[in-house]
Design a protein around this motif. Structure first.
Motif, mmCIF file in Angstrom:
data_model
loop_
_atom_site.group_PDB
_atom_site.id
_atom_site.type_symbol
_atom_site.label_atom_id
_atom_site.label_comp_id
_atom_site.label_asym_id
_atom_site.label_seq_id
_atom_site.Cartn_x
_atom_site.Cartn_y
_atom_site.Cartn_z
ATOM 1 N N LEU A 1 1.176 -1.492 -0.314
ATOM 2 C CA LEU A 1 -0.200 0.128 -0.031
ATOM 3 C C LEU A 1 0.760 1.361 0.152
ATOM 4 O O LEU A 1 1.624 1.037 1.110
ATOM 5 N N ARG A 2 0.712 2.234 -1.523
ATOM 6 C CA ARG A 2 1.469 3.125 -0.953
ATOM 7 C C ARG A 2 0.326 4.786 -0.558
ATOM 8 O O ARG A 2 -0.154 4.576 -1.665
ATOM 9 N N GLY A 3 0.705 5.470 -0.853
ATOM 10 C CA GLY A 3 0.397 7.027 -0.201
ATOM 11 C C GLY A 3 -0.823 7.068 0.532
ATOM 12 O O GLY A 3 -1.985 7.687 -0.499
ATOM 13 N N VAL A 4 -1.531 6.525 0.797
ATOM 14 C CA VAL A 4 -3.210 5.961 0.879
ATOM 15 C C VAL A 4 -3.409 6.115 2.448
ATOM 16 O O VAL A 4 -2.381 6.348 3.474
ATOM 17 N N THR A 5 -4.366 5.966 3.048
ATOM 18 C CA THR A 5 -4.654 6.956 5.112
ATOM 19 C C THR A 5 -6.071 5.610 4.650
ATOM 20 O O THR A 5 -7.042 5.921 3.944
ATOM 21 N N ILE A 6 -6.074 5.529 5.726
ATOM 22 C CA ILE A 6 -6.965 3.983 6.406
ATOM 23 C C ILE A 6 -7.129 4.892 7.534
ATOM 24 O O ILE A 6 -6.591 5.445 8.244
ATOM 25 N N SER A 7 -8.395 5.659 8.094
ATOM 26 C CA SER A 7 -8.961 6.286 8.762
ATOM 27 C C SER A 7 -10.895 5.183 9.465
ATOM 28 O O SER A 7 -11.423 4.972 8.411
ATOM 29 N N ASN A 8 -10.945 5.974 10.552
ATOM 30 C CA ASN A 8 -12.192 5.288 11.669
ATOM 31 C C ASN A 8 -12.764 4.088 11.107
ATOM 32 O O ASN A 8 -13.609 3.964 10.721
ATOM 33 N N THR B 1 -0.959 6.324 6.610
ATOM 34 C CA THR B 1 -1.631 6.819 6.995
ATOM 35 C C THR B 1 -3.001 5.991 7.775
ATOM 36 O O THR B 1 -3.919 5.685 6.884
ATOM 37 N N VAL B 2 -2.779 5.965 9.172
ATOM 38 C CA VAL B 2 -3.394 4.266 9.478
ATOM 39 C C VAL B 2 -3.701 5.518 11.062
ATOM 40 O O VAL B 2 -3.351 5.297 11.700
ATOM 41 N N SER B 3 -5.150 6.195 10.506
ATOM 42 C CA SER B 3 -5.499 6.753 11.899
ATOM 43 C C SER B 3 -6.511 6.498 12.684
ATOM 44 O O SER B 3 -8.491 6.410 11.602
ATOM 45 N N GLY B 4 -7.324 6.543 13.398
ATOM 46 C CA GLY B 4 -8.846 6.686 14.527
ATOM 47 C C GLY B 4 -9.135 5.258 14.709
ATOM 48 O O GLY B 4 -10.482 4.719 14.599
ATOM 49 N N CYS B 5 -8.377 4.576 14.106
ATOM 50 C CA CYS B 5 -8.868 2.804 13.947
ATOM 51 C C CYS B 5 -8.462 2.063 15.372
ATOM 52 O O CYS B 5 -8.114 2.313 16.014
ATOM 53 N N LYS B 6 -10.194 1.474 15.532
ATOM 54 C CA LYS B 6 -10.570 0.392 16.305
ATOM 55 C C LYS B 6 -10.407 -1.342 16.392
ATOM 56 O O LYS B 6 -11.267 -1.511 15.901
ATOM 57 N N ALA B 7 -9.720 -1.786 17.327
ATOM 58 C CA ALA B 7 -10.060 -2.981 16.888
ATOM 59 C C ALA B 7 -10.761 -3.621 19.052
ATOM 60 O O ALA B 7 -9.887 -3.325 19.543
ATOM 61 N N GLY B 8 -12.002 -4.560 18.999
ATOM 62 C CA GLY B 8 -12.189 -4.976 20.086
ATOM 63 C C GLY B 8 -10.692 -6.198 20.401
ATOM 64 O O GLY B 8 -11.128 -6.202 21.991
ATOM 65 N N ASN B 9 -10.035 -6.011 20.295
ATOM 66 C CA ASN B 9 -9.198 -6.713 20.592
ATOM 67 C C ASN B 9 -7.645 -6.389 20.458
ATOM 68 O O ASN B 9 -6.479 -6.327 21.616
ATOM 69 N N SER B 10 -6.831 -6.974 19.417
ATOM 70 C CA SER B 10 -5.691 -6.712 19.502
ATOM 71 C C SER B 10 -5.552 -5.817 17.517
ATOM 72 O O SER B 10 -6.227 -6.402 17.151
ATOM 73 N N GLU C 1 -1.200 6.613 14.405
ATOM 74 C CA GLU C 1 -2.040 8.292 14.927
ATOM 75 C C GLU C 1 -3.712 7.407 15.862
ATOM 76 O O GLU C 1 -4.135 6.995 14.755
ATOM 77 N N ARG C 2 -3.906 7.894 16.942
ATOM 78 C CA ARG C 2 -4.958 7.564 17.632
ATOM 79 C C ARG C 2 -6.031 6.944 17.385
ATOM 80 O O ARG C 2 -7.263 6.103 17.068
ATOM 81 N N ASN C 3 -5.238 5.717 16.638
ATOM 82 C CA ASN C 3 -5.417 4.038 16.821
ATOM 83 C C ASN C 3 -5.931 3.558 19.096
ATOM 84 O O ASN C 3 -5.219 3.672 19.695
ATOM 85 N N GLU C 4 -6.462 2.467 18.670
ATOM 86 C CA GLU C 4 -6.812 1.993 19.579
ATOM 87 C C GLU C 4 -7.049 0.451 19.587
ATOM 88 O O GLU C 4 -7.944 0.381 19.490
ATOM 89 N N ALA C 5 -6.356 -0.448 20.612
ATOM 90 C CA ALA C 5 -6.617 -1.871 20.801
ATOM 91 C C ALA C 5 -6.209 -2.298 22.688
ATOM 92 O O ALA C 5 -5.119 -1.542 22.703
ATOM 93 N N ASP C 6 -6.778 -3.079 23.263
ATOM 94 C CA ASP C 6 -6.121 -3.377 24.506
ATOM 95 C C ASP C 6 -4.448 -3.833 24.385
ATOM 96 O O ASP C 6 -3.768 -3.338 25.012
#
Length: 146
Positions: free
Chosen positions: A3-10, A34-43, A63-68
């Motif tokens: 993957l080149r020059g893409v943003t994956i968000s929310n 850029t991977v930002s604002g993404c969330k996983a319930g596990n990892s 940036e601003r990703n979330e997982a345990d």
């Protein structure tokens, strides 16, 4: 796949890999992603790579990703499965979880002069926490890391 020059968000996953999930036998490369604002319930809030043959991340941002576990990256591969895991010039900021980057296999980090990353052994779990760009540690004055 690269993957080149893409943003994956929310984006959200109830299990693993909120932004990107790379499964068994894959070869994944990220360049200027850029991977930002993404969330996983596990990892792997930003990225979850399991039993991957290779993982190469260059000049990207998590940036601003979330997982345990592995709020930005969870590299759940084993030494025997992985040819290479490399992270170069990548920024980690504002990720929320117990660890920012978590790995079961060794990760190689290419660092700027005067920085280094603690080695990952691949034995059990190696993890890094907090915000950092490039490499986590500053070398002591007068020393240069690899």
């Amino acid at each position: 796949a690269v993957l080149r020059g893409v943003t994956i968000s929310n984006s959200f996953a109830g299990g693993d890999g909120g932004g990107i999930a790379s499964k068994q036998g894959s070869r994944l490369g990220l360049e200027a992603v850029t991977v930002s604002g993404c969330k996983a319930g596990n990892s792997g809030g930003g990225l979850f790579a399991e039993l991957s043959q290779s993982l190469v991340i260059r000049g990207s941002a998590f940036e601003r990703n979330e997982a345990d576990k592995g709020a930005a990256i969870e590299y759940a591969s084993q030494d025997t499965n992985s040819e290479i895991a490399l992270i170069v010039g990548t920024a980690f900021e504002g990720n929320v979880g117990e660890t920012t980057v978590s790995s079961n296999a060794p990760i190689s980090w290419t660092c700027e002069r005067g920085q280094y990353m603690p080695p990952t052994s691949g034995d059990g779990e190696d993890a890094f926490s907090g915000d950092f760009t490039g490499c986590l540690k500053e070398c002591a004055a007068g020393f240069f890391g690899n």
